[in-house]
Design a protein around this motif. Structure first.
Motif, PDB file in Angstrom:
ATOM      1  N   ALA A  10      68.366  36.965 -22.783  1.00  0.00           N
ATOM      2  CA  ALA A  10      67.663  38.221 -22.564  1.00  0.00           C
ATOM      3  C   ALA A  10      66.192  38.045 -22.918  1.00  0.00           C
ATOM      4  CB  ALA A  10      68.282  39.329 -23.423  1.00  0.00           C
ATOM      5  N   PHE A  11      65.321  38.619 -22.106  1.00  0.00           N
ATOM      6  CA  PHE A  11      63.897  38.549 -22.423  1.00  0.00           C
ATOM      7  C   PHE A  11      63.235  39.885 -22.124  1.00  0.00           C
ATOM      8  CE2 PHE A  11      63.987  37.317 -17.940  1.00  0.00           C
ATOM      9  CZ  PHE A  11      62.907  38.017 -17.406  1.00  0.00           C
ATOM     10  N   SER A  12      62.174  40.140 -22.841  1.00  0.00           N
ATOM     11  CA  SER A  12      61.396  41.357 -22.643  1.00  0.00           C
ATOM     12  C   SER A  12      59.932  41.007 -22.802  1.00  0.00           C
ATOM     13  CB  SER A  12      61.799  42.428 -23.661  1.00  0.00           C
ATOM     14  OG  SER A  12      61.003  43.598 -23.500  1.00  0.00           O
ATOM     15  N   LEU A  13      59.192  41.088 -21.723  1.00  0.00           N
ATOM     16  CA  LEU A  13      57.775  40.763 -21.732  1.00  0.00           C
ATOM     17  C   LEU A  13      56.966  42.004 -21.366  1.00  0.00           C
ATOM     18  CD1 LEU A  13      57.876  37.317 -19.877  1.00  0.00           C
ATOM     19  CD2 LEU A  13      57.469  37.684 -22.307  1.00  0.00           C
ATOM     20  N   PRO A  14      55.809  42.166 -21.945  1.00  0.00           N
ATOM     21  CA  PRO A  14      54.981  43.332 -21.621  1.00  0.00           C
ATOM     22  C   PRO A  14      54.568  43.336 -20.157  1.00  0.00           C
ATOM     23  CG  PRO A  14      53.755  41.743 -22.945  1.00  0.00           C
ATOM     24  CD  PRO A  14      55.179  41.293 -22.955  1.00  0.00           C
ATOM     25  N   ARG A  41      56.099  36.208 -16.780  1.00  0.00           N
ATOM     26  CA  ARG A  41      57.429  36.615 -16.326  1.00  0.00           C
ATOM     27  C   ARG A  41      57.840  35.802 -15.098  1.00  0.00           C
ATOM     28  NH1 ARG A  41      56.360  41.433 -15.723  1.00  0.00           N
ATOM     29  NH2 ARG A  41      57.112  42.282 -17.700  1.00  0.00           N
ATOM     30  N   ARG A  78      61.041  33.192 -14.988  1.00  0.00           N
ATOM     31  CA  ARG A  78      62.131  33.323 -14.025  1.00  0.00           C
ATOM     32  C   ARG A  78      62.330  32.031 -13.238  1.00  0.00           C
ATOM     33  NH1 ARG A  78      60.403  39.360 -11.910  1.00  0.00           N
ATOM     34  NH2 ARG A  78      61.608  40.567 -13.446  1.00  0.00           N
ATOM     35  N   GLY A 136      68.040  43.656 -14.985  1.00  0.00           N
ATOM     36  CA  GLY A 136      66.863  43.745 -15.840  1.00  0.00           C
ATOM     37  C   GLY A 136      66.425  42.372 -16.331  1.00  0.00           C
ATOM     38  N   GLY A 137      66.306  42.247 -17.634  1.00  0.00           N
ATOM     39  CA  GLY A 137      65.894  40.983 -18.235  1.00  0.00           C
ATOM     40  C   GLY A 137      67.050  40.174 -18.768  1.00  0.00           C
ATOM     41  N   LEU A 138      68.265  40.405 -18.246  1.00  0.00           N
ATOM     42  CA  LEU A 138      69.444  39.671 -18.703  1.00  0.00           C
ATOM     43  C   LEU A 138      69.859  38.648 -17.654  1.00  0.00           C
ATOM     44  CD1 LEU A 138      71.687  39.301 -20.820  1.00  0.00           C
ATOM     45  CD2 LEU A 138      73.022  41.011 -19.549  1.00  0.00           C
ATOM     46  N   HIS A 153      59.944  36.458 -27.391  1.00  0.00           N
ATOM     47  CA  HIS A 153      60.465  37.553 -26.573  1.00  0.00           C
ATOM     48  C   HIS A 153      61.819  37.219 -25.942  1.00  0.00           C
ATOM     49  CE1 HIS A 153      56.619  39.609 -26.917  1.00  0.00           C
ATOM     50  NE2 HIS A 153      56.015  38.485 -26.568  1.00  0.00           N
ATOM     51  N   ARG A 186      65.957  35.997 -26.356  1.00  0.00           N
ATOM     52  CA  ARG A 186      67.140  35.904 -27.205  1.00  0.00           C
ATOM     53  C   ARG A 186      68.258  35.240 -26.404  1.00  0.00           C
ATOM     54  NH1 ARG A 186      63.533  37.004 -29.920  1.00  0.00           N
ATOM     55  NH2 ARG A 186      63.272  38.679 -31.473  1.00  0.00           N
TER      56      ARG A 186
END
Length: 260
Positions: free
Chosen positions: A100-104, A111, A115, A128-130, A148, A150
């Motif tokens: 999982a990732f979350s970037l601004p 991003r 990917r 999403g980011g999974l 960012h 996990r």
């Protein structure tokens, strides 16, 4: 086929774990047999040296090239993928790697790059980011896992339709087409009078295909999945070419012991 890809195949076949450096003229001559011009061969040597994948070693007036720790690791990983892991995942342990990732929002370039890296490492997007990948993907070690990101290991709950999840996360027709196209390309002889050139093209072609294959579990793929037939063809052709290719290489390659 890119000259650098053919050169890496050559290095894996003839330098890996042999403790030698090869004369640049030998490399140019071998790649010339595959259709690579001398200029392109020299450029490939220069590019790999600049990337830290080759090192120069001079003897007299002649320049030789040897492997670096980085290229040795990459080529060993490729050898495992070619000769041990293979294209057929028939021993899947039922686990998945979840990333999982979350970037601004301002990090669009990061991003996009992440990917692309995930795709090469065998991951597919769930939502999403999974992202997911079967088992423990070898490419995970090459990812730049920043703050960012996990990573988890898990098993799917019985309520999850794994087949549907795979069909949404991966472009199965594109993966299958690469194996089908490989079979069509190699159904008739390529470089029929030159086993060395044919083997370099064969291994390079096959490695580029399996490096882009996430090795999805066989039980969750279509019954007519073409990977097994393509792999059987690859091994058959490689076995046929290996000995005559090695005999030709022995007459062409000028090597010296690599410095400690």
């Amino acid at each position: 086929m890119r000259s650098t890809s053919l050169l890496l195949t050559f290095l894996g076949d003839h330098l890996l774990d042999r403790g030698v450096c090869v004369y640049s003229g030998s490399v140019i001559e071998v790649l010339g047999r595959t259709g690579v011009s001398s200029e392109a061969a020299r450029s490939a040597l220069t590019r790999l040296t600049a990337r830290g994948l080759l090192r120069r070693q001079r003897q007299g007036r002649r320049m030789h090239f040897g492997l670096t720790p980085r290229s040795t690791r990459i080529l060993r990983d490729g050898a495992v993928r070619l000769w041990k892991t293979g294209a057929v995942n028939d021993d899947w342990d039922g686990t998945w790697t979840l990333l999982a990732f979350s970037l601004p929002a301002s990090s669009q370039r990061e991003r996009h790059d992440l990917r692309a890296q995930l795709g090469w490492a065998g991951f597919g997007p769930v939502q999403g980011g999974l992202w997911i990948a079967p088992g423990r993907p070898a490419g995970l070690a090459d990812l730049e896992l920043g703050p960012h990101i996990r990573v988890f290991r898990a098993q799917a709950d019985p309520v999850t339709d794994i087949g549907e999840m795979i069909s949404h996360a991966y472009d199965l027709p594109a993966v299958a087409a690469r194996y089908t196209d490989f079979g069509a390309r190699w159904a008739s002889p390529v470089f029929p009078g030159d086993p060395l050139a044919a083997k370099l093209h064969l291994v390079t072609d096959w490695l580029q295909i399996i490096r882009r294959d996430p090795r999805l579990p066989i039980p969750h793929l279509p019954s007519d999945w073409p990977a097994a037939a393509a792999q059987e063809l690859f091994f058959s052709l490689n076995n046929r070419l290996a000995t005559p290719a090695a005999e030709i290489a022995a007459t062409l390659l000028e090597t010296i012991p690599a410095d400690e």
